[in-house]
Write a protein that holds these residues in place. Structure first.
Motif, PDB file in Angstrom:
ATOM      1  N   GLY A 107       0.820  -1.209   0.000  1.00  0.00           N
ATOM      2  CA  GLY A 107       0.000   0.000   0.000  1.00  0.00           C
ATOM      3  C   GLY A 107       0.857   1.265   0.000  1.00  0.00           C
ATOM      4  N   ILE A 108       0.364   2.221  -0.607  1.00  0.00           N
ATOM      5  CA  ILE A 108       1.089   3.488  -0.625  1.00  0.00           C
ATOM      6  C   ILE A 108       0.548   4.326   0.535  1.00  0.00           C
ATOM      7  CG2 ILE A 108       1.535   5.582  -1.925  1.00  0.00           C
ATOM      8  CD1 ILE A 108       1.120   3.954  -4.434  1.00  0.00           C
ATOM      9  N   TYR A 109       1.471   4.696   1.401  1.00  0.00           N
ATOM     10  CA  TYR A 109       1.091   5.529   2.537  1.00  0.00           C
ATOM     11  C   TYR A 109       1.445   6.968   2.254  1.00  0.00           C
ATOM     12  CZ  TYR A 109       0.566   1.177   5.057  1.00  0.00           C
ATOM     13  OH  TYR A 109       0.173  -0.062   5.448  1.00  0.00           O
ATOM     14  N   LYS A 110       0.503   7.813   2.454  1.00  0.00           N
ATOM     15  CA  LYS A 110       0.784   9.239   2.301  1.00  0.00           C
ATOM     16  C   LYS A 110       1.163   9.775   3.662  1.00  0.00           C
ATOM     17  CE  LYS A 110      -2.325  10.303  -1.445  1.00  0.00           C
ATOM     18  NZ  LYS A 110      -3.451  11.094  -1.869  1.00  0.00           N
ATOM     19  N   LYS A 111       2.180  10.550   3.701  1.00  0.00           N
ATOM     20  CA  LYS A 111       2.574  11.193   4.946  1.00  0.00           C
ATOM     21  C   LYS A 111       1.617  12.358   5.173  1.00  0.00           C
ATOM     22  CE  LYS A 111       6.323  13.249   7.415  1.00  0.00           C
ATOM     23  NZ  LYS A 111       7.679  13.709   7.417  1.00  0.00           N
TER      24      LYS A 111
END
Length: 171
Positions: free
Chosen positions: A3-7
């Motif tokens: 999964g791509i985690y956004k900061k």
């Protein structure tokens, strides 16, 4: 697939609380400083009024050989005061009290600015009264005179404020 985690950006609740507390402290300091400045301003205004009124008393004496001792005498003085600088309370309905000796050869003028200081003027200048005599209460005009000039009494009906400003104050 990972999964791509956004900061996420932004302030935490702790950071916001710290900023709010700091703003509150600065506001409190500003309010306290402003009140002190306002009290000094009112004191200076009342001192100026007392000095001017004292000069008018001196001119009256030069022309008549006595100080003003009646409300009619007060009415001929061209007195202008800053009424907003004076302490007024329903329980103590007198302020800016002109006092005269029985011979009309001495005078004092007592007043209480919003700061609560007790100021008075005589031919010797404007001073602060620091004695024990109270200047508050329903009949404070008598003690105001007795504590600022021995043997004096208030000019009858002449207090600048007595349940309303008198016409001689012209402010």
């Amino acid at each position: 697939m990972m999964g791509i985690y956004k900061k996420q950006t932004g302030f935490t609740i702790v950071e916001l609380l710290i900023v709010i507390v700091i703003i509150g402290i600065l506001a409190a300091i500003t309010i306290v400083a402003y009140n002190g400045i306002q009290n000094r301003s009112n004191d200076a205004s009342v001192q100026s009024d007392l000095a001017n009124l004292s000069k008018q008393f001196g001119l009256f004496y030069a022309n008549n050989g006595v100080y003003p001792s009646t409300t009619a005498d007060l009415a001929v003085l061209d007195v202008r005061i800053n009424k907003d600088a004076y302490w007024i309370d329903a329980a103590s309905p007198f302020n800016l009290v002109p006092c005269v000796s029985s011979t009309a050869q001495e005078y004092s003028i007592a007043a209480i600015p919003l700061s609560g200081k007790r100021l008075y003027a005589t031919s010797g200048g404007v001073r602060e009264y620091t004695g024990a005599t109270a200047w508050t209460g329903a009949a404070n005009y008598g003690p105001m005179c007795a504590s600022t000039l021995s043997g004096s009494s208030p000019i009858s009906g002449g207090s600048g404020y007595g349940s309303g400003w008198r016409t001689w104050t012209n402010g």
